[in-house]
Design an enzyme around this catalytic site. Sequence first.
Site, PDB file in Angstrom:
ATOM      1  N   ARG A 173     -31.801  47.109  97.852  1.00 54.27           N
ATOM      2  CA  ARG A 173     -33.373  46.729  97.570  1.00 54.27           C
ATOM      3  C   ARG A 173     -33.731  46.675  96.247  1.00 54.27           C
ATOM      4  NH1 ARG A 173     -34.336  50.743 101.984  1.00 54.27           N
ATOM      5  NH2 ARG A 173     -34.746  49.330 103.826  1.00 54.27           N
ATOM      6  N   LYS A 222     -37.429  35.078  86.991  1.00 48.40           N
ATOM      7  CA  LYS A 222     -37.536  34.117  88.176  1.00 48.40           C
ATOM      8  C   LYS A 222     -36.204  33.993  88.643  1.00 48.40           C
ATOM      9  CE  LYS A 222     -41.682  31.214  87.757  1.00 48.40           C
ATOM     10  NZ  LYS A 222     -42.177  29.845  87.528  1.00 48.40           N
ATOM     11  N   GLU A 229     -36.443  22.028  76.927  1.00 52.98           N
ATOM     12  CA  GLU A 229     -37.255  23.249  77.155  1.00 52.98           C
ATOM     13  C   GLU A 229     -37.671  23.980  75.636  1.00 52.98           C
ATOM     14  OE1 GLU A 229     -38.266  24.451  80.048  1.00 52.98           O
ATOM     15  OE2 GLU A 229     -36.891  23.541  81.536  1.00 52.98           O
ATOM     16  N   LYS A 239     -41.793  32.711  75.448  1.00 56.85           N
ATOM     17  CA  LYS A 239     -41.674  32.895  76.571  1.00 56.85           C
ATOM     18  C   LYS A 239     -42.118  34.325  76.829  1.00 56.85           C
ATOM     19  CE  LYS A 239     -39.792  32.242  80.935  1.00 56.85           C
ATOM     20  NZ  LYS A 239     -38.889  31.361  81.850  1.00 56.85           N
ATOM     21  N   GLU A 269     -47.121  34.544  87.544  1.00 52.96           N
ATOM     22  CA  GLU A 269     -47.768  33.222  87.558  1.00 52.96           C
ATOM     23  C   GLU A 269     -48.716  32.988  88.529  1.00 52.96           C
ATOM     24  OE1 GLU A 269     -44.515  30.062  87.550  1.00 52.96           O
ATOM     25  OE2 GLU A 269     -46.181  28.693  88.475  1.00 52.96           O
ATOM     26  N   ARG A 292     -48.493  31.340  82.860  1.00 51.54           N
ATOM     27  CA  ARG A 292     -47.226  31.038  83.174  1.00 51.54           C
ATOM     28  C   ARG A 292     -47.144  29.854  83.801  1.00 51.54           C
ATOM     29  NH1 ARG A 292     -42.262  35.003  85.121  1.00 51.54           N
ATOM     30  NH2 ARG A 292     -40.697  33.429  84.845  1.00 51.54           N
ATOM     31  N   ASN A 319     -44.662  24.901  83.292  1.00 48.00           N
ATOM     32  CA  ASN A 319     -44.217  23.813  84.242  1.00 48.00           C
ATOM     33  C   ASN A 319     -44.658  22.521  83.376  1.00 48.00           C
ATOM     34  OD1 ASN A 319     -43.447  25.810  86.166  1.00 48.00           O
ATOM     35  ND2 ASN A 319     -45.354  26.049  86.862  1.00 48.00           N
ATOM     36  N   HIS A 358     -42.600  19.431  84.632  1.00 47.57           N
ATOM     37  CA  HIS A 358     -41.688  20.002  85.671  1.00 47.57           C
ATOM     38  C   HIS A 358     -41.954  19.204  86.751  1.00 47.57           C
ATOM     39  CE1 HIS A 358     -40.106  22.781  82.779  1.00 47.57           C
ATOM     40  NE2 HIS A 358     -39.410  23.240  83.681  1.00 47.57           N
ATOM     41  N   HIS A 395     -39.367  16.728  88.308  1.00 48.66           N
ATOM     42  CA  HIS A 395     -38.936  17.140  89.795  1.00 48.66           C
ATOM     43  C   HIS A 395     -38.876  15.991  90.758  1.00 48.66           C
ATOM     44  CE1 HIS A 395     -38.572  19.785  93.158  1.00 48.66           C
ATOM     45  NE2 HIS A 395     -39.234  18.901  93.919  1.00 48.66           N
ATOM     46  N   HIS A 416     -31.448  18.909  84.829  1.00 51.24           N
ATOM     47  CA  HIS A 416     -33.126  19.606  84.994  1.00 51.24           C
ATOM     48  C   HIS A 416     -33.783  19.158  83.602  1.00 51.24           C
ATOM     49  CE1 HIS A 416     -36.306  21.992  85.660  1.00 51.24           C
ATOM     50  NE2 HIS A 416     -36.076  22.700  84.644  1.00 51.24           N
TER      51      HIS A 416
HETATM   52  N1  GLY Z   1     -38.937  28.413  83.874  1.00 52.05           N
HETATM   53  C1  GLY Z   1     -40.589  28.489  83.983  1.00 52.05           C
HETATM   54  C2  GLY Z   1     -40.874  29.914  84.208  1.00 52.05           C
HETATM   55  O1  GLY Z   1     -39.936  30.953  83.887  1.00 52.05           O
HETATM   56  O2  GLY Z   1     -41.938  30.438  84.494  1.00 52.05           O
END
Ligand code: GLY
Length: 367
Positions: free
Chosen positions: A120, A142, A184, A226, A236, A241, A245, A248, A252, A266
Amino acid sequence: MIIDVPLGPRAYPIHVAPGLLANAGPLLGPLAPRGRLALVTDTIVAALHLPAFTAGLAAAGLAVDEIILPPGEATKNWATLEHVTERLLQLGVERGDAVVALGGGVIGDLTGFAASILRRGCKFVQVPTTLLAQVDSSVGGKTAINAAAGKNLVGAFHQPALVLIDPDVLQTLPLRDLRAGYAEVVKYGLIGDAAFFAWCEANAAALLAGDAAAQAQAIAVSCRAKAAVVAADERETGDIRALLNLGHTFGHAFEAEAGFSDRLLHGEGVALGMALAFDLSATRGLCPAADAARVRAHLLDCGFTLSPQALGLAAPAATLLHHMRQDKKMSGGTLPFILARGIGQAFVARDVPLAEVGAFLEGVVAG
Ligand code: GLY
């Protein structure tokens, strides 16, 4: 240099230092109460960096149990998640132990997700070895694997306990991967820091040629940006946050058209997507056309291919829209788009009809 990610009980530091990989023992010791660390990596990174990393840990009295996986996006799957998780249990990894992810985004995402479900939730440490992972995916918690329905569709928010970034490892990174990660970096300038975008224009050539000072500066600015975003909007749930994107959603669509293969990395999709996001912003009268042109010019200078035709990805607009609709951010039949009022002035637009995006894309793919 230490950058803090201030998340209360989930706060952690990002250490950025040349040579850190071979000297990580003192920082990892407190996260290895039993004197052992489980480590997940891939065969390419293992060949390049594992001996120096484990030697540094041994010097601090730490033993390492290695789990070495095949490289590449295909590793981020259910079967490998099961394999890693079962192996960690066999190794007796406890909640109080940290699992180390040594590698790029694939290893970091997979290991982080395994750590999030092991007993967990156990601790994990990110030691990113690509520029993309250093400036983006290793920070912010993430974690995910890919599902049959799409990329990163199964995962969890699970913050690392520590991020260790050694810019020296970029010296062995192929130029194509370095450039993809650089997309990025530029993104942070385009979202909210026009002065940093100007720095990028002046320093990208050196950075891509391997200049260590330029690389370290780009990593530091990106991680600070970041960390601030993640601290303000960890999961997010707001619009902060979501700004990360930028590029993206368009990217995508083209990545999906390329089958998420090496045909379009990417970061290459993000570069194309950022150019299109600025073009759409200019088309909508939101952003000066000169800013959109400046973004495109910089990305072209860096060597990105921004023409879907040249990439062999000029699919019909309807196909690209279909790819976009698979996005996990779809809500109420539409998608949020990150647009801009200028360089460094991105915002979340929730009022862009997909039909308008389709018409815009028809022009893009027609050349
Ligand atoms: N790569 C986008 C984020 O971490 O929110």
